[in-house]
Enzyme design. Structure first.
Site, PDB file in Angstrom:
ATOM      1  CG  ASP A 150      -1.865  -1.112   1.305  1.00 45.82           C
ATOM      2  OD1 ASP A 150      -1.953  -1.991   0.254  1.00 45.82           O
ATOM      3  OD2 ASP A 150      -2.836  -1.089   2.080  1.00 45.82           O
ATOM      4  CG  ASP A 210     -12.933  -1.245  -1.236  1.00 47.57           C
ATOM      5  OD1 ASP A 210     -12.392  -2.338  -1.452  1.00 47.57           O
ATOM      6  OD2 ASP A 210     -12.393  -0.252  -1.929  1.00 47.57           O
TER       7      ASP A 210
END
Length: 239
Positions: free
Chosen positions: A8, A129
């Site tokens: 990330d 998500d």
């Protein structure tokens, strides 16, 4: 089942967030390309990349770091975060990205997902998500009334290569993924489903694999913290 180690990216560094909160970022390294090379050396078949700044900005922000990774590794990589138009999708694929992950735009402009999947067969995934079963967008900052399964089913005929399903409340919390919701989604659609959010131990991976319907799992913090032994995990999943 494929294990995707996660990198990330925030401000050019490798980080992990807690519950998707940019203010709760733990920095794990300032050389993302070197980290990707370590994952490849360990035997990983894929690398999962997220441009966190890009997810909020709506356009690529950590492009230099992503390019450095692509130039360093030979295994395929997938990237999500801030990819919201055909030009950006085409540019990343030209630069060697194996799969783009479309999240926010899958809700706001599903026709773009369909167009991209036609234009770049096998190279477009949808990132879903979720918070309490409903889809969140724009770096998880915006909650919608769209149900996860409804969104996934809407792409059944689009040629999407995978769905990456993240339970936001599990992400970065080291508490295990949402097994029931992930398995239910995988059984509801024919598109391969990759589990994300909270995958933090070998038993987590084995339990996901043993559903028989989950195609992959993404793990980040557990690998960086040393809680999940990457080598042992890869070996177990090949057994």
């Amino acid at each position: 089942m494929i294990l995707y180690p996660a990198i990330d990216l925030k401000d050019g560094q490798c980080v992990r967030l807690l519950h998707g909160d940019m203010d709760k970022a733990t920095v794990f390294g300032d050389d993302p390309a070197a980290q990707a090379a370590k994952f490849e050396a360990a035997g990983c078949e894929w690398v999962h990349l997220v441009d966190l700044n890009g997810a909020f900005a709506g356009e690529p922000v950590n492009g230099a770091a992503v390019e450095a990774i692509l130039n360093r590794i030979t295994v395929p990589a997938q990237l999500g975060g801030g990819i919201r138009d055909m030009a950006t999708i085409g540019t990343w694929i030209e630069k060697g990205l194996s799969r783009v992950i479309l999240g926010t735009v899958a809700v706001e402009n599903p026709d773009l997902v369909r167009e991209a999947a036609r234009e770049f067969p096998g190279k477009v995934a949808v990132g879903i998500d979720a918070r309490n079963g409903k889809v969140a967008t724009k770096g998880w900052a915006t909650e919608t009334d769209v149900m996860v399964t409804d969104l996934a089913k809407s792409f059944e005929d689009a040629g999407v290569s995978a769905i990456i399903y993240t339970d936001i409340m599990r992400d970065g919390a080291m508490q295990g993924p949402n097994f029931d919701a992930t398995e239910a989604l995988a059984r509801a659609v024919t598109i391969p489903v990759i589990a994300s959010g909270g995958v933090s131990s070998l038993p987590d991976l084995i339990k996901l694999r043993d559903t028989g319907v989950i195609a992959g799992a993404i793990s980040g913090r557990a690998i960086y913290d040393g809680v999940l032994d990457l080598g042992a995990a890869l070996k177990a999943l090949k057994a």
